[in-house]
Structures are given as structure tokens and as C-alpha cells.
Design a protein around this motif. Structure first.
Motif, PDB file in Angstrom:
ATOM      1  N   PRO A  83       0.752  -1.043  -0.077  1.00 15.37           N
ATOM      2  CA  PRO A  83      -0.202  -0.063  -0.068  1.00 15.37           C
ATOM      3  C   PRO A  83       1.267   1.605  -0.107  1.00 15.37           C
ATOM      4  N   ALA A  84       0.941   2.462  -0.180  1.00 13.16           N
ATOM      5  CA  ALA A  84       1.128   3.885  -0.063  1.00 13.16           C
ATOM      6  C   ALA A  84       2.092   4.099   0.496  1.00 13.16           C
ATOM      7  N   HIS A  85       0.977   3.658   2.256  1.00 17.64           N
ATOM      8  CA  HIS A  85       1.592   3.681   3.813  1.00 17.64           C
ATOM      9  C   HIS A  85       0.837   2.699   4.400  1.00 17.64           C
ATOM     10  N   LEU A  86       0.959   2.226   5.040  1.00 24.83           N
ATOM     11  CA  LEU A  86       1.377   1.053   6.044  1.00 24.83           C
ATOM     12  C   LEU A  86       1.529   1.238   7.292  1.00 24.83           C
ATOM     13  N   ILE A  87       0.727   0.838   8.455  1.00 26.03           N
ATOM     14  CA  ILE A  87       0.771   1.545   9.539  1.00 26.03           C
ATOM     15  C   ILE A  87       0.603   0.415  10.432  1.00 26.03           C
ATOM     16  N   VAL A  88       1.493  -0.296  11.557  1.00 24.99           N
ATOM     17  CA  VAL A  88       1.056  -1.325  11.312  1.00 24.99           C
ATOM     18  C   VAL A  88       1.446  -1.741  13.160  1.00 24.99           C
ATOM     19  N   TYR A  89       0.311  -1.820  13.651  1.00 22.90           N
ATOM     20  CA  TYR A  89       0.268  -1.803  15.758  1.00 22.90           C
ATOM     21  C   TYR A  89       0.306  -3.523  15.774  1.00 22.90           C
ATOM     22  N   ALA A  90       0.982  -3.527  17.047  1.00 25.01           N
ATOM     23  CA  ALA A  90       1.502  -4.354  17.538  1.00 25.01           C
ATOM     24  C   ALA A  90       1.202  -4.808  18.844  1.00 25.01           C
TER      25      ALA A  90
END
Length: 170
Positions: free
Chosen positions: A118-125
């Protein structure tokens, strides 16, 4: 080239492995909140088992993809949230966490190789406390579901405000 505007939020996990059900729990909370806090039209909210192929299919061609996953960290602090961003300038990692499986990392790398990130990826772990068989999140992990859903709503609103409106095709 047009800026992708589709937004996808994926909760990774298994609801029958206690804290591993965090991702689907956040998706459920976001769906419940849509009545009072609507998300931009076309926003996709989905749960996934973390299979790399399915993750890529969910976030492919998205302008913004947000992934929520439980992290097994030893020693850990159940309920601690880590945020990782991957955008046009690479990875910004304000903390470190290891996800419980290789699926998410493999999906990101495979997406990169295939040109399908994706153009922008945010992952919350979120650090988990109990991954044993059974339903229900532990108290520490359950306490982050609502604040995390609100943070994701904020991420979506910020992204949506920054993306130029779609132009009509001629």
C-alpha cells in the motif's frame, strides 16, 4: 499518476487463542463505532488469519492500510502498543516488537518485491499476555481495544484529510 485513496484496516489474529484475538476485536469495535463515528466511504474493515497472500489481497492498491496484530514478546508487557509506519520514505519505527508469526513480515516483504505494498502502511503490534486456547482477551490487552480503535480512526481521518479529492476521469 493518481494517488490511491482506498483505506483498509486489517485485524490479524485468532479469536480462539485468547490475546491473539486482539486484531479481530479492534475490527469489531471499529464496526460498532461506525454509527456514531463514520469512516470515509469505501473503508474496508477485515479480519485475517495473517496468511501473506490474504493480507496482500486485502491491502493491495490501498492508499492506507492499517494492520493490528498481537505480538508475543519475552519478557513482555501485555497491553503495550508498538506502532510501525511504512510510507514513501521507508520505515519509521518508534519502538520494536516482534509479531507472533512470520506471516505479516513475509507479506510486507513479498508485497515489496511484487510492487503491491500500500502507499502507506501502519502496523500496530500489541504485546500479548496469553496465547493459549480459549476465548476472551486478558484484562491488560482488552483495555487497549477502545483507545487503539480511536487511534486508528484518527490515522484514517488524517490520511483522508491529506489525500486530494478524486478527479473525474475524462
Amino acid at each position: 499518476m493518481a494517488v490511491p485513496t482506498r483505506i483498509t484496516v486489517v485485524g490479524v489474529g485468532n479469536e480462539f487463542r485468547r490475546d491473539d484475538g486482539l486484531g479481530p476485536a479492534v475490527i469489531t469495535r471499529l464496526k460498532e463505532g461506525r454509527a456514531t463515528r463514520p469512516l470515509p466511504p469505501g473503508t474496508v474493515l477485515a479480519s485475517s488469519d495473517g496468511d501473506p497472500g490474504r493480507l496482500i489481497g486485502l491491502w493491495e492498491e490501498a492508499g492506507l492500510a492499517v494492520v493490528v496484530d498481537a505480538a508475543h514478546v519475552h519478557p513482555g508487557c501485555p497491553g503495550r502498543v508498538h506502532r510501525l509506519e511504512l510510507g514513501e520514505h521507508g520505515v519509521r519505527r518508534p519502538g520494536a516488537a516482534s509479531t507472533h508469526g512470520l506471516g505479516l513480515g513475509e507479506a510486507v516483504e513479498l508485497s515489496r518485491v511484487l510492487g503491491r505494498l500500500p502507499a502507506h502502511l501502519i502496523v500496530y503490534a500489541v504485546e500479548s499476555g496469553d496465547g493459549s486456547l480459549g476465548t476472551g482477551l486478558t484484562k491488560a490487552v482488552a483495555a487497549v481495544v477502545e483507545p487503539l480503535a480511536r487511534r486508528i480512526e484518527k490515522d484514517i481521518a488524517e490520511y483522508h484529510a491529506a489525500v486530494p479529492p478524486k478527479r473525474h476521469r475524462r
